[in-house]
Design an enzyme around this catalytic site. Sequence first.
Site, PDB file in Angstrom:
ATOM      1  N   LYS A  70       0.802  -1.234   0.000  1.00 52.78           N
ATOM      2  CA  LYS A  70       0.000   0.000   0.000  1.00 52.78           C
ATOM      3  C   LYS A  70       0.834   1.285   0.000  1.00 52.78           C
ATOM      4  CE  LYS A  70      -4.448  -1.374   1.947  1.00 52.78           C
ATOM      5  NZ  LYS A  70      -5.426  -1.108   2.995  1.00 52.78           N
ATOM      6  N   ASP A 106     -10.163   3.734   1.582  1.00 53.11           N
ATOM      7  CA  ASP A 106     -10.383   3.278   2.965  1.00 53.11           C
ATOM      8  C   ASP A 106     -10.936   4.406   3.845  1.00 53.11           C
ATOM      9  OD1 ASP A 106      -9.610   0.615   2.712  1.00 53.11           O
ATOM     10  OD2 ASP A 106      -7.503   1.045   3.132  1.00 53.11           O
ATOM     11  N   GLY A 130      -3.915   2.087  17.763  1.00 58.51           N
ATOM     12  CA  GLY A 130      -3.052   1.625  16.683  1.00 58.51           C
ATOM     13  C   GLY A 130      -2.648   2.772  15.782  1.00 58.51           C
TER      14      GLY A 130
HETATM   15  P1  NAP Z   1      -0.731  -2.368  10.407  1.00 54.08           P
HETATM   16  O1  NAP Z   1      -0.312  -1.322   9.430  1.00 54.08           O
HETATM   17  O2  NAP Z   1       0.112  -3.576  10.628  1.00 54.08           O
HETATM   18  O3  NAP Z   1      -0.962  -1.610  11.822  1.00 54.08           O
HETATM   19  C1  NAP Z   1      -1.381  -2.310  12.958  1.00 54.08           C
HETATM   20  C2  NAP Z   1      -1.270  -1.417  14.191  1.00 54.08           C
HETATM   21  O4  NAP Z   1      -1.671  -2.218  15.317  1.00 54.08           O
HETATM   22  C3  NAP Z   1       0.150  -0.937  14.492  1.00 54.08           C
HETATM   23  O5  NAP Z   1       0.111   0.327  15.086  1.00 54.08           O
HETATM   24  C4  NAP Z   1       0.637  -1.978  15.499  1.00 54.08           C
HETATM   25  O6  NAP Z   1       1.624  -1.506  16.367  1.00 54.08           O
HETATM   26  C5  NAP Z   1      -0.641  -2.212  16.280  1.00 54.08           C
HETATM   27  N1  NAP Z   1      -0.576  -3.480  16.994  1.00 54.08           N
HETATM   28  C6  NAP Z   1      -0.366  -4.706  16.470  1.00 54.08           C
HETATM   29  N2  NAP Z   1      -0.341  -5.636  17.460  1.00 54.08           N
HETATM   30  C7  NAP Z   1      -0.516  -4.946  18.626  1.00 54.08           C
HETATM   31  C8  NAP Z   1      -0.566  -5.321  19.986  1.00 54.08           C
HETATM   32  N3  NAP Z   1      -0.406  -6.609  20.361  1.00 54.08           N
HETATM   33  N4  NAP Z   1      -0.766  -4.365  20.932  1.00 54.08           N
HETATM   34  C9  NAP Z   1      -0.896  -3.070  20.574  1.00 54.08           C
HETATM   35  N5  NAP Z   1      -0.846  -2.643  19.283  1.00 54.08           N
HETATM   36  C10 NAP Z   1      -0.667  -3.579  18.333  1.00 54.08           C
HETATM   37  O7  NAP Z   1      -2.171  -2.939  10.029  1.00 54.08           O
HETATM   38  P2  NAP Z   1      -3.356  -2.132   9.295  1.00 54.08           P
HETATM   39  O8  NAP Z   1      -3.260  -2.309   7.840  1.00 54.08           O
HETATM   40  O9  NAP Z   1      -3.369  -0.767   9.871  1.00 54.08           O
HETATM   41  O10 NAP Z   1      -4.634  -2.982   9.774  1.00 54.08           O
HETATM   42  C11 NAP Z   1      -5.088  -2.947  11.112  1.00 54.08           C
HETATM   43  C12 NAP Z   1      -6.410  -3.702  11.244  1.00 54.08           C
HETATM   44  O11 NAP Z   1      -7.415  -3.063  10.452  1.00 54.08           O
HETATM   45  C13 NAP Z   1      -6.349  -5.149  10.730  1.00 54.08           C
HETATM   46  O12 NAP Z   1      -7.109  -5.944  11.592  1.00 54.08           O
HETATM   47  C14 NAP Z   1      -6.994  -5.077   9.359  1.00 54.08           C
HETATM   48  O13 NAP Z   1      -7.597  -6.286   8.986  1.00 54.08           O
HETATM   49  C15 NAP Z   1      -8.053  -4.008   9.618  1.00 54.08           C
HETATM   50  N6  NAP Z   1      -8.475  -3.332   8.387  1.00 54.08           N
HETATM   51  C16 NAP Z   1      -9.789  -3.422   8.046  1.00 54.08           C
HETATM   52  C17 NAP Z   1     -10.249  -2.787   6.905  1.00 54.08           C
HETATM   53  C18 NAP Z   1     -11.694  -2.889   6.534  1.00 54.08           C
HETATM   54  O14 NAP Z   1     -12.028  -2.597   5.367  1.00 54.08           O
HETATM   55  N7  NAP Z   1     -12.565  -3.251   7.441  1.00 54.08           N
HETATM   56  C19 NAP Z   1      -9.360  -2.028   6.097  1.00 54.08           C
HETATM   57  C20 NAP Z   1      -8.005  -1.948   6.492  1.00 54.08           C
HETATM   58  C21 NAP Z   1      -7.576  -2.610   7.644  1.00 54.08           C
HETATM   59  P3  NAP Z   1       3.181  -1.428  15.916  1.00 54.08           P
HETATM   60  O15 NAP Z   1       3.246  -0.338  14.902  1.00 54.08           O
HETATM   61  O16 NAP Z   1       3.888  -1.132  17.184  1.00 54.08           O
HETATM   62  O17 NAP Z   1       3.507  -2.789  15.339  1.00 54.08           O
END
Ligand code: NAP
Length: 284
Positions: A70, A106, A130
């Site tokens: 992305k 998004d 997050g």
């Molecule tokens: P990402 O870029 O990997 O970001 C994840 C965030 O969560 C980061 O800030 C990470 O912290 C934090 N995190 C991960 N494990 C953690 C823990 N154990 N404790 C505290 N913080 C934690 O992922 P993303 O793309 O943003 O996606 C995040 C979520 O949104 C996913 O579940 C994804 O499936 C969902 N999502 C849904 C849609 C939809 O259309 N519904 C669209 C996009 C995303 P660090 O930076 O410290 O690792």
Amino acid sequence: MISGKTRLIGVIGWPIGHSLSPFMQNAAFQALGLDYAYGPLAVAPQDLDRAVEGLKAVNFAGFNVTVPHKVNIMPFLDEVDVTALTIGAINTVVINQGRTAGYNTDAAGFVNSLAAAGIRVAGQKAVLLGAGGAARAVACGLLQNGAAGVVIGARDRTKAAGLAEDFAGPYPVGGCGLTDDRFRQALSACDILVNCTPLGMHPHPAAMPPLNWQDLKASAVVCDLIYNPAETVLLAEAKKRGHTTVNGTGMLIEQGALAFTLWTGQPAPRSVMREALQRELSIS
Ligand code: NAP
């Protein structure tokens, strides 16, 4: 039936086997009788630039972009729209006469999903859990739609502060660590809480972001971007405590519907997309 006239669209990611977009998009094309076909395309990180050139060369109409491409795809596109530039990530590309234009649906997808659930954004204070790619899109959507403030809480406070800084200036936004006093204060003023971490997502549904529930107003809406499971432990707990809840299904459908319109110029059949998604989630 795919013929020589069929317009091809795909989703690039690595891995890509889990993507639900092909089910949603193909159901939508069929429902409107459009001669388009959508497929998953596994693209390894080191092949990203060649993949973009290849999709242009074989005359794809466009494609979705998912993890881990992305952010990294941006330099390989001919144009990037202003919202995608603000977010710093692309999830949809349109190819027109050999030129690529990148978008991010998004942010609007999240805001539209709130609107569909009858939840107002303007004048509301939000807290995001997050600071990853989804948090960037959600923050952008909320701030562009008049949120009174957004505080990003993350386990890495430097990352949360960095994200907030990217939006600072025109917008009331801040970032802090999940254990900071600032976070507790933000939580007690918050109208909309959004889980933007993967905590609680399949295959680890028992996980939940850390939260002092006593700090949250009873009127606060609790959202989770996760759509599998449909009700995370966070949302179940919020519901038990009387909060209105919104899961990630609406955002997934909305971001796909907005991409569908960018490719075809037609309004998307959202109910068809929802049915296809729910059918696939129930059997996966
Ligand atoms: P990402 O870029 O990997 O970001 C994840 C965030 O969560 C980061 O800030 C990470 O912290 C934090 N995190 C991960 N494990 C953690 C823990 N154990 N404790 C505290 N913080 C934690 O992922 P993303 O793309 O943003 O996606 C995040 C979520 O949104 C996913 O579940 C994804 O499936 C969902 N999502 C849904 C849609 C939809 O259309 N519904 C669209 C996009 C995303 P660090 O930076 O410290 O690792």
